[in-house]
Scaffold this motif. Structure first.
Motif, PDB file in Angstrom:
ATOM      1  N   UNK A 204       0.834  -1.215   0.000  1.00 25.48           N
ATOM      2  CA  UNK A 204       0.000   0.000   0.000  1.00 25.48           C
ATOM      3  C   UNK A 204       0.861   1.254   0.000  1.00 25.48           C
ATOM      4  N   UNK A 205       1.904   1.268   0.815  1.00 22.74           N
ATOM      5  CA  UNK A 205       2.759   2.466   0.858  1.00 22.74           C
ATOM      6  C   UNK A 205       3.493   2.650  -0.468  1.00 22.74           C
ATOM      7  N   UNK A 206       3.910   1.532  -1.074  1.00 17.57           N
ATOM      8  CA  UNK A 206       4.672   1.620  -2.331  1.00 17.57           C
ATOM      9  C   UNK A 206       3.798   2.069  -3.494  1.00 17.57           C
ATOM     10  N   UNK A 207       2.561   1.575  -3.540  1.00 17.83           N
ATOM     11  CA  UNK A 207       1.688   1.842  -4.697  1.00 17.83           C
ATOM     12  C   UNK A 207       0.703   2.988  -4.456  1.00 17.83           C
ATOM     13  N   UNK A 208       0.739   3.583  -3.256  1.00 16.32           N
ATOM     14  CA  UNK A 208      -0.246   4.597  -2.854  1.00 16.32           C
ATOM     15  C   UNK A 208      -0.550   5.657  -3.918  1.00 16.32           C
ATOM     16  N   UNK A 209       0.467   6.257  -4.570  1.00 13.14           N
ATOM     17  CA  UNK A 209       0.152   7.302  -5.560  1.00 13.14           C
ATOM     18  C   UNK A 209      -0.608   6.782  -6.784  1.00 13.14           C
ATOM     19  N   UNK A 210      -0.620   5.459  -6.990  1.00 11.97           N
ATOM     20  CA  UNK A 210      -1.242   4.878  -8.184  1.00 11.97           C
ATOM     21  C   UNK A 210      -2.573   4.202  -7.881  1.00 11.97           C
ATOM     22  N   UNK A 211      -3.083   4.369  -6.659  1.00 14.32           N
ATOM     23  CA  UNK A 211      -4.332   3.714  -6.272  1.00 14.32           C
ATOM     24  C   UNK A 211      -5.473   4.721  -6.272  1.00 14.32           C
ATOM     25  N   UNK A 212      -6.521   4.426  -7.028  1.00 11.17           N
ATOM     26  CA  UNK A 212      -7.679   5.324  -7.065  1.00 11.17           C
ATOM     27  C   UNK A 212      -8.537   5.174  -5.821  1.00 11.17           C
ATOM     28  N   UNK A 249      -1.117   8.472   4.577  1.00 16.51           N
ATOM     29  CA  UNK A 249      -1.353   9.634   3.707  1.00 16.51           C
ATOM     30  C   UNK A 249      -2.291   9.398   2.541  1.00 16.51           C
ATOM     31  N   UNK A 250      -3.187   8.398   2.653  1.00 10.83           N
ATOM     32  CA  UNK A 250      -4.099   8.117   1.546  1.00 10.83           C
ATOM     33  C   UNK A 250      -5.280   9.091   1.572  1.00 10.83           C
ATOM     34  N   UNK A 251      -5.482   9.799   0.467  1.00 13.99           N
ATOM     35  CA  UNK A 251      -6.579  10.764   0.394  1.00 13.99           C
ATOM     36  C   UNK A 251      -7.611  10.387  -0.671  1.00 13.99           C
ATOM     37  N   UNK A 252      -7.496   9.159  -1.182  1.00 12.28           N
ATOM     38  CA  UNK A 252      -8.454   8.699  -2.194  1.00 12.28           C
ATOM     39  C   UNK A 252      -9.703   8.133  -1.541  1.00 12.28           C
ATOM     40  N   UNK A 253     -10.496   7.431  -2.339  1.00 13.30           N
ATOM     41  CA  UNK A 253     -11.762   6.881  -1.875  1.00 13.30           C
ATOM     42  C   UNK A 253     -11.524   5.604  -1.073  1.00 13.30           C
ATOM     43  N   UNK A 254     -12.134   5.517   0.112  1.00 10.09           N
ATOM     44  CA  UNK A 254     -12.077   4.288   0.917  1.00 10.09           C
ATOM     45  C   UNK A 254     -13.471   3.664   0.935  1.00 10.09           C
TER      46      UNK A 254
END
Length: 370
Positions: A204-212, A249-254
C-alpha cells in the motif's frame, strides 16, 4: 436543505437484483440516488444486456455513478458468465512474465470500459503465506512477499488504469495472515504494528500514488484495537482514519467490503456497521445483495451529524471527477477483446490447462458464489 437530504445517497454502493431494471427497482434506485452500483453474476446475461444495464443505471443517476465489479481473473471473474475467464493472479505470478500481467491489466481495463464499468475492485494486494489457506485468497494473490506483490500488482494496476478503468486495492490492511474466511467469520490477526508495517502495509505504501481507491476489510487487528478484539478493520477509526489516512497519507476513496458478510453481521448491529464505517473514515458503504438494506442504510447515514459525512462527500466528489466515460459498444469490439483474453489464458497456462475453467463447487470462498 441539509447535505443529508440531497447527497447522502452518494455514500452508498449497492447491488441490484437482476439482469434488467424493472419499473419498481428503477423507482427505488431513483429515489435512493446511490453513489455507485456493484454487479455480480446474477446481473449478467449477454454482452448487449450488460451494456444496456450499465446505461440504464447511468440514466437514473443525477450524478455520474460508480459502476463496479470484481474482475480479478480466475474464479473471481464475474465476466466469465458472458466471456472467457482470464488467468488468476497466482497463475500469472507463477508464470513470472511481466508482459502477460501487463496484457491482463490492459484487456481488463478495455473490456470493462466497453461495458461502461468504470471501477474494478482489484488489484488484490494481500500477501500469500500459504497458497492453500482457507482465508478467501486462494489463487488471488500476486506474491508470496511484499516486493513480489508490489511488482506484479503494480504492473496490472498501471496497465488497467491506462486502458481507462479505475482501480481499488484490497483488502486493507491485509487478509494474508487470516485463518478463516471473512465471508463467514471474523478473522483475528495478532501481528504487531511493526510486523504489519514490514509486510502487509508495504504494498500500500509503495503503490499509494497509483491507487484510485482502497477497500477496507473485515478482520480484527489486535495491534491497532487492543481494547476491542471483535472490531473489524472496516469499522475501526484507528485503522481507516489514523493508519490509512493520517499515517500512510491516503486521500483517495475508501470503500468498505460488503457489510452484509458474516464477519460484520455476527459482531454488530446493522446500524452500528453503517454509521461506524463512515465514522471510521470510509467514504462508501457496500451492501451487495439486499436493496431493502440499502434503503435502511440511507436512513442510518442521515442520522449522522453533518461534519461526519462532510469529508466523505468531498472525497467522493473528487473521485467522481476521474470517472472515465464508457467506450462506444459494438459486439465486434467485445468479441475481439474476448478472443485476446482467451489467448492470454492460453499463453499463461498452455492449451490443455487453459480449457479447464474454475469450478464453482461451493467449497471455496462464497466470494465466487455471489
Amino acid at each position: 436543505m441539509s447535505i443529508h437530504d440531497s447527497r447522502i445517497g452518494q455514500l452508498l454502493l449497492t447491488g441490484i437484483p437482476s439482469t434488467e431494471l424493472d419499473s419498481a427497482t428503477a423507482a427505488r434506485l431513483k429515489k435512493l440516488q446511490p453513489g455507485g452500483f456493484i454487479l455480480f453474476s446474477r446481473n449478467l446475461e449477454s454482452p448487449q444486456q450488460l451494456r444496456k444495464l450499465c446505461d440504464d443505471l447511468r440514466d437514473l443517476s443525477l450524478v455520474e455513478p460508480i459502476i463496479t465489479i470484481d474482475q480479478e481473473g480466475g474464479r473471481v471473474s464475474r465476466l466469465r458468465y458472458i466471456g472467457h475467464e482470464p488467468p488468476n493472479a497466482q497463475q500469472l505470478r507463477d508464470k513470472n512474465d511481466p508482459a502477460l500481467i501487463d496484457r491482463h491489466g490492459k484487456l481488463t481495463g478495455q473490456i470493462l470500459r466497453l461495458f461502461g464499468i468504470n471501477l474494478d475492485l482489484c488489484p488484490v494486494l494481500d500477501i500469500s503465506y500459504d497458497d492453500q489457506a482457507d482465508n478467501s485468497l486462494k489463487g488471488r494473490t500476486y506474491g508470496t512477499d511484499a516486493q513480489q506483490v508490489i511488482t506484479n500488482a503494480g504492473i496490472f494496476n498501471r496497465a488497467m488504469r491506462k486502458a481507462g478503468t479505475l482501480s481499488c486495492a484490497k483488502h486493507f490492511p491485509g487478509y494474508g495472515p487470516a485463518e478463516c474466511d471473512p465471508h463467514e467469520f471474523l478473522p483475528i490477526i495478532t501481528k504487531s504494528k511493526e510486523q504489519l508495517l514490514e509486510t502487509e502495509l508495504v504494498p500500500y505504501t509503495a503503490l499509494m500514488p497509483e491507487l484510485d481507491s482502497v477497500m477496507t476489510c473485515h478482520a480484527n487487528y489486535q495491534a491497532y484495537d487492543p481494547e476491542n478484539e471483535r472490531l473489524p478493520a472496516s469499522l475501526s477509526h484507528n485503522i481507516v482514519q489514523k493508519l490509512l489516512r493520517d499515517q500512510l497519507g491516503f486521500d483517495g476513496l475508501a470503500i468498505t467490503d460488503d457489510l452484509d458478510m458474516g464477519a460484520i453481521l455476527n459482531e454488530v448491529t446493522f446500524e452500528q456497521a453503517i454509521q461506524g464505517a463512515i465514522k471510521a473514515g470510509n467514504d462508501m458503504v457496500m451492501i451487495c445483495h439486499r436493496l431493502e438494506m440499502v434503503e435502511q442504510a440511507k436512513i442510518h447515514l442521515e442520522a449522522l451529524p453533518n461534519p461526519t459525512v462532510h469529508d466523505a462527500l468531498i472525497r467522493m466528489e473528487k473521485f467522481k471527477k476521474k470517472l472515465p466515460k464508457p467506450d462506444h459498444f459494438t459486439l465486434e469490439k467485445f468479441k475481439a477483446i474476448n478472443e485476446a483474453i482467451w489467448q492470454l489464458r492460453v499463453d499463461t497456462l498452455g492449451e490443455t490447462l487453459a480449457s479447464q475453467l474454475s469450478v464453482e463447487d461451493g467449497k471455496r470462498s462464497p466470494v465466487e458464489l455471489y
